[in-house]
Design an enzyme around this catalytic site. Sequence first.
Site, PDB file in Angstrom:
ATOM      1  N   SER A 140       0.848  -1.192   0.000  1.00 40.48           N
ATOM      2  CA  SER A 140       0.000   0.000   0.000  1.00 40.48           C
ATOM      3  C   SER A 140       0.880   1.236   0.000  1.00 40.48           C
ATOM      4  O   SER A 140       2.073   1.161   0.323  1.00 40.48           O
ATOM      5  CB  SER A 140      -0.877   0.006   1.266  1.00 40.48           C
ATOM      6  OG  SER A 140      -1.601   1.208   1.409  1.00 40.48           O
ATOM      7  N   TYR A 153      -2.663  -1.198  10.212  1.00 39.75           N
ATOM      8  CA  TYR A 153      -2.648  -1.354   8.760  1.00 39.75           C
ATOM      9  C   TYR A 153      -1.279  -0.980   8.193  1.00 39.75           C
ATOM     10  O   TYR A 153      -0.713  -1.705   7.362  1.00 39.75           O
ATOM     11  CB  TYR A 153      -3.740  -0.482   8.146  1.00 39.75           C
ATOM     12  CG  TYR A 153      -3.945  -0.686   6.670  1.00 39.75           C
ATOM     13  CD1 TYR A 153      -4.757  -1.708   6.201  1.00 39.75           C
ATOM     14  CD2 TYR A 153      -3.338   0.150   5.739  1.00 39.75           C
ATOM     15  CE1 TYR A 153      -4.957  -1.903   4.841  1.00 39.75           C
ATOM     16  CE2 TYR A 153      -3.531  -0.027   4.379  1.00 39.75           C
ATOM     17  CZ  TYR A 153      -4.336  -1.050   3.940  1.00 39.75           C
ATOM     18  OH  TYR A 153      -4.520  -1.234   2.591  1.00 39.75           O
TER      19      TYR A 153
END
Length: 276
Positions: A140, A153
């Site tokens: 990401s 995350y």
Amino acid sequence: MAKLETVFITGAASGIGLALAQALAARGATLYLTDVNGPGLEDAVAELTARQVNVHSCVLDVSDRAAFEAAVADAEAKMGGIDILFNNAGVSLSDTVDKMTYTDLEWVMNINFYGVVYGTKAALKGMLARGHGHIVNISSLFGIIGIPSQSAYCAAKHAVKGFNESLFYELQGTGVQIHSVHPGGVDTNIVRSGKHLHNIQGDVDPEEVQKNFQDMAVTTPEAAAQTILAGVDKGTYRILVGPDAKSADRLQRWMPNIWRKLFQKKLEAWNRDGIF
């Protein structure tokens, strides 16, 4: 990539995973699709089957190592090997470090990091034996930068980035390639299906989090899939997806001190809006 491939995709019922499946189906690929969402997976398979795509599937929780290994073995048996593995499945959590429970932290790490490890290790043995293959692990933009209320995350996606980079060097000369993918905001269901509890302002409204995310998600799943596949076609190791990922990556690498000052101002504006 060759025109015809055997492809294994996690998180294939929606978002980037489904867009990858649709794009690869148009190339004539044989697909093995997995997702924890059984009904969504059935819909994806039905759509592709109606287009006469050769598709197999199974419901899979990627945090279950034994189940992942069994799915890869089933895919290899049915397709004669896996040419490309997309470790795409992921979940999201919004919470601050002081309030976050270990249960939620482990939930994110088990899916977003260990799910990638399980899939990679399960498919790698066969790829090395055949002397070719692509492993495409989705990290990401948050695997490059840190964001408040996204520590779990970010930690998982940073871990994927480091895992990918180490594997890159290990695979030199084997015929197997690793690709580290870093999407920015992509309009998928990851926030809608995630857990959203607190930001630095306090409690959050999950519906508001989803709305704010969609406002910032500047890339469609279809565009993301095309960028990823173009990178794999070219043999690119590091694939940035979306203009937000590209600009943030360059600024934080080239001018880290300026980046932090600018980003702090952006965060202050977002905080006023209750985003992070």
